[in-house]
Design a protein around this motif. Structure first.
Motif, mmCIF file in Angstrom:
data_model
loop_
_atom_site.group_PDB
_atom_site.id
_atom_site.type_symbol
_atom_site.label_atom_id
_atom_site.label_comp_id
_atom_site.label_asym_id
_atom_site.label_seq_id
_atom_site.Cartn_x
_atom_site.Cartn_y
_atom_site.Cartn_z
ATOM 1 N N VAL A 1 41.959 98.947 -115.518
ATOM 2 C CA VAL A 1 41.212 99.800 -116.435
ATOM 3 C C VAL A 1 42.205 100.861 -116.905
ATOM 4 C CG1 VAL A 1 39.230 101.319 -116.736
ATOM 5 C CG2 VAL A 1 39.069 99.331 -115.218
ATOM 6 N N ALA B 1 35.774 104.532 -118.877
ATOM 7 C CA ALA B 1 36.631 103.962 -117.839
ATOM 8 C C ALA B 1 35.947 103.999 -116.476
ATOM 9 C CB ALA B 1 37.957 104.715 -117.784
ATOM 10 N N CYS C 1 40.489 101.653 -122.552
ATOM 11 C CA CYS C 1 39.435 102.651 -122.765
ATOM 12 C C CYS C 1 39.834 103.783 -123.707
ATOM 13 C CB CYS C 1 38.984 103.223 -121.425
ATOM 14 S SG CYS C 1 38.180 101.983 -120.401
ATOM 15 N N LEU D 1 42.611 101.502 -111.565
ATOM 16 C CA LEU D 1 42.214 102.525 -112.535
ATOM 17 C C LEU D 1 43.426 103.411 -112.786
ATOM 18 C CD1 LEU D 1 40.197 104.190 -114.221
ATOM 19 C CD2 LEU D 1 39.567 105.378 -112.099
ATOM 20 N N THR E 1 43.213 103.874 -119.177
ATOM 21 C CA THR E 1 42.596 104.978 -119.915
ATOM 22 C C THR E 1 43.427 105.467 -121.088
ATOM 23 O OG1 THR E 1 43.562 106.609 -118.421
ATOM 24 C CG2 THR E 1 41.342 105.798 -117.892
#
Length: 169
Positions: free
Chosen positions: A73, A106, A99, A124, A75
């Protein structure tokens, strides 16, 4: 059984095999002496060019070589799939979610991925968010993530420029 179903079963067999196997409590990262605990949050913190992306790519490469599904993910749209592939990441087993600095999006995606199960690594990357945005991630979010990942064969890998997961990692 149809050939298509057989192909899907064999491709995702590793996700089923991860369930509660004792020998898989630690995930090898491909870096000698560095294994990550499954069912926990691991935070990799450092400044730019400190090696945090190397740890991410090495972990993804090791996991995808075992045919584990992984997710990143991103950002800030900084993940480079060409560099990841050059580092050994098998992109067929990688979900990349972009994202574009939308922190709320996110965090929601990470929550969904952890609830969905079947991922060896959920990463992340908040390293390029502003300090204000990272510091304002509510503590209950990290506790929710910790609760969502525990007792699962998943590593939640948080890449950051400063500590943000508090005592949950």
């Amino acid at each position: 059984m149809t050939p298509q179903l057989a192909a899907l079963r064999s491709r995702f067999a590793s996700a089923r095999d991860l369930s509660d196997s004792q020998e898989r409590l630690q995930m090898p990262t491909g870096i000698p002496g560095l294994d990550l605990p499954r069912g926990a949050i691991t935070e990799v913190v450092g400044a730019a060019a400190s090696g945090r992306t190397t740890v991410l790519c090495s972990t993804l490469a090791a996991a995808t070589q075992r045919q584990e599904a992984c997710a990143v993910v991103d950002t800030a749209d900084t993940f480079d799939p060409a560099s990841a592939a050059a580092a050994g990441v098998d992109l067929r087993f990688l979900l990349w979610v972009r994202c574009a600095a939308k922190k709320r999006c996110a965090l929601q995606v990470v929550d969904w991925l952890l609830q969905a199960r079947g991922f060896g690594v959920v990463a992340l990357d908040v390293a390029n968010l502003t300090q204000h945005d990272v510091r304002n991630i509510p503590l209950h979010t990290w506790f929710r993530f910790r609760r969502a990942v525990e007792h699962k064969p998943t590593v939640l890998l948080v890449i950051a420029s400063e500590h943000c997961t508090s005592s949950t990692a």
